[in-house]
Design a protein around this motif. Sequence first.
Motif, short mmCIF file in Angstrom:
data_model
loop_
_atom_site.label_atom_id
_atom_site.label_comp_id
_atom_site.label_asym_id
_atom_site.label_seq_id
_atom_site.Cartn_x
_atom_site.Cartn_y
_atom_site.Cartn_z
N PHE A 26 1.11 -1.35 0.16
CA PHE A 26 0.26 -0.05 -0.02
C PHE A 26 0.98 1.05 0.08
O PHE A 26 2.15 1.59 1.13
N THR A 27 0.81 1.94 -0.66
CA THR A 27 1.50 3.72 -0.87
C THR A 27 0.33 4.26 -0.48
O THR A 27 -0.29 5.01 -1.60
N GLU A 28 1.31 5.54 0.18
CA GLU A 28 0.12 6.45 0.16
C GLU A 28 1.42 7.19 -1.16
O GLU A 28 2.20 8.17 -0.28
N SER A 29 0.77 7.82 -2.34
CA SER A 29 1.74 8.36 -3.07
C SER A 29 1.51 9.96 -2.80
O SER A 29 3.15 10.41 -3.23
N PHE A 30 0.90 10.53 -2.62
CA PHE A 30 0.78 12.10 -1.65
C PHE A 30 -0.40 12.31 -1.23
O PHE A 30 -1.29 11.98 -0.97
N ASN A 31 0.32 13.51 -0.58
CA ASN A 31 0.34 13.89 0.52
C ASN A 31 0.30 15.45 0.86
O ASN A 31 0.72 15.87 1.11
N THR A 32 -1.06 16.53 0.46
CA THR A 32 -1.11 18.14 0.75
C THR A 32 -0.84 18.44 1.54
O THR A 32 0.16 18.75 2.09
N LYS A 33 -1.03 17.96 3.01
CA LYS A 33 -1.09 18.28 4.42
C LYS A 33 0.70 18.24 4.75
O LYS A 33 0.91 19.94 4.96
N ALA A 34 0.75 17.11 4.40
CA ALA A 34 2.67 16.86 4.27
C ALA A 34 3.25 17.77 3.75
O ALA A 34 4.06 18.61 3.95
N PHE A 35 3.34 18.21 2.08
CA PHE A 35 3.95 18.44 1.02
C PHE A 35 3.65 20.08 1.89
O PHE A 35 5.07 20.47 1.92
N ALA A 36 2.37 20.50 1.89
CA ALA A 36 2.95 21.61 2.59
C ALA A 36 3.29 21.92 3.94
O ALA A 36 4.09 23.45 3.55
N GLU A 37 2.97 21.70 4.60
CA GLU A 37 3.63 22.17 6.37
C GLU A 37 5.82 21.83 5.86
O GLU A 37 6.23 22.80 6.26
N ILE A 38 6.03 20.61 4.60
CA ILE A 38 7.26 21.04 4.49
C ILE A 38 8.42 21.66 3.56
O ILE A 38 8.99 22.44 3.55
N THR A 39 6.97 22.26 2.62
CA THR A 39 8.03 22.94 1.90
C THR A 39 6.66 24.28 1.27
O THR A 39 7.55 25.45 1.19
N GLY A 40 5.62 24.21 1.88
CA GLY A 40 5.21 26.03 1.95
C GLY A 40 4.58 26.09 1.28
O GLY A 40 3.62 26.75 0.48
#
Length: 182
Positions: A26-40
Motif C-alpha cells: 500500500f502506498t500513499e503517493s501524495f499527501n497535500t498537508k504533509a507537502f505543504a508543511e515541509i515546502t510551504g
Amino acid sequence: MEIEKTNLKGSFIITPRVFEDERGTFTESFNTKAFAEITGINPVFVQDNQSISKYGVVRGLHGQLGEMAQAKLVRVIKGKVLDVAVDMRRESETFGQHFSIILSAENRKQLFVPRGFLHGFSVLEDDSIFAYKCDNFYDKESEAGIVYNDATLGIDWHLEDDVMIVSEKDAVLPSFKEMYKK
C-alpha cells in the motif's frame, strides 16, 4: 513521505512511504498537508494525465507559461524514465538550469515541477506508464517549449541519438536562445 529539495528552487523529489505485508503493498503517493508543511506549497491538482510510451521516446520540453502555467507532480507507474525539469522563470536564481532524475515503478520517486518550468522525459524501458497531476487546466494558447536537444541546456537524455523517437512537433520547437531573445 520523504521530501528532498532539488537544485532548482521550488522543485522537490518525493519518495512515498510503502507499507508491505503478505497481501502486497500500500502506498500513499501524495499527501497535500504533509507537502505543504515541509515546502510551504499547497497545490490543488485539477487534472490527471497519463501516457504509455516505448523505449527511446523523448517527450518535451513542454509547459504552459503565464496565467495558465501548471505545477506538475510526475511519477512512473510502470517502467522507467529520465525525467527533466527546466526553470524558465526569468526572475529565478536557477533560470535556465535543469534537473534530471530517474523515475521508475521500482523506486516510486516522484518529482514536483513548479509553475514556470518546462518539463520532459525520455523513456528507458518499453511500455512505460507515466502519470502526472496538474494544478491548472490545459490551455493551448499558453503552450511553450524548447527543443529537446538544445545546445544551451545540454541535457543528457540517457539515450543514443539513433534510438530517440521524437514527435515532429517536438523536433521543431525553438532553442533556448530563440525563445528568450525577446
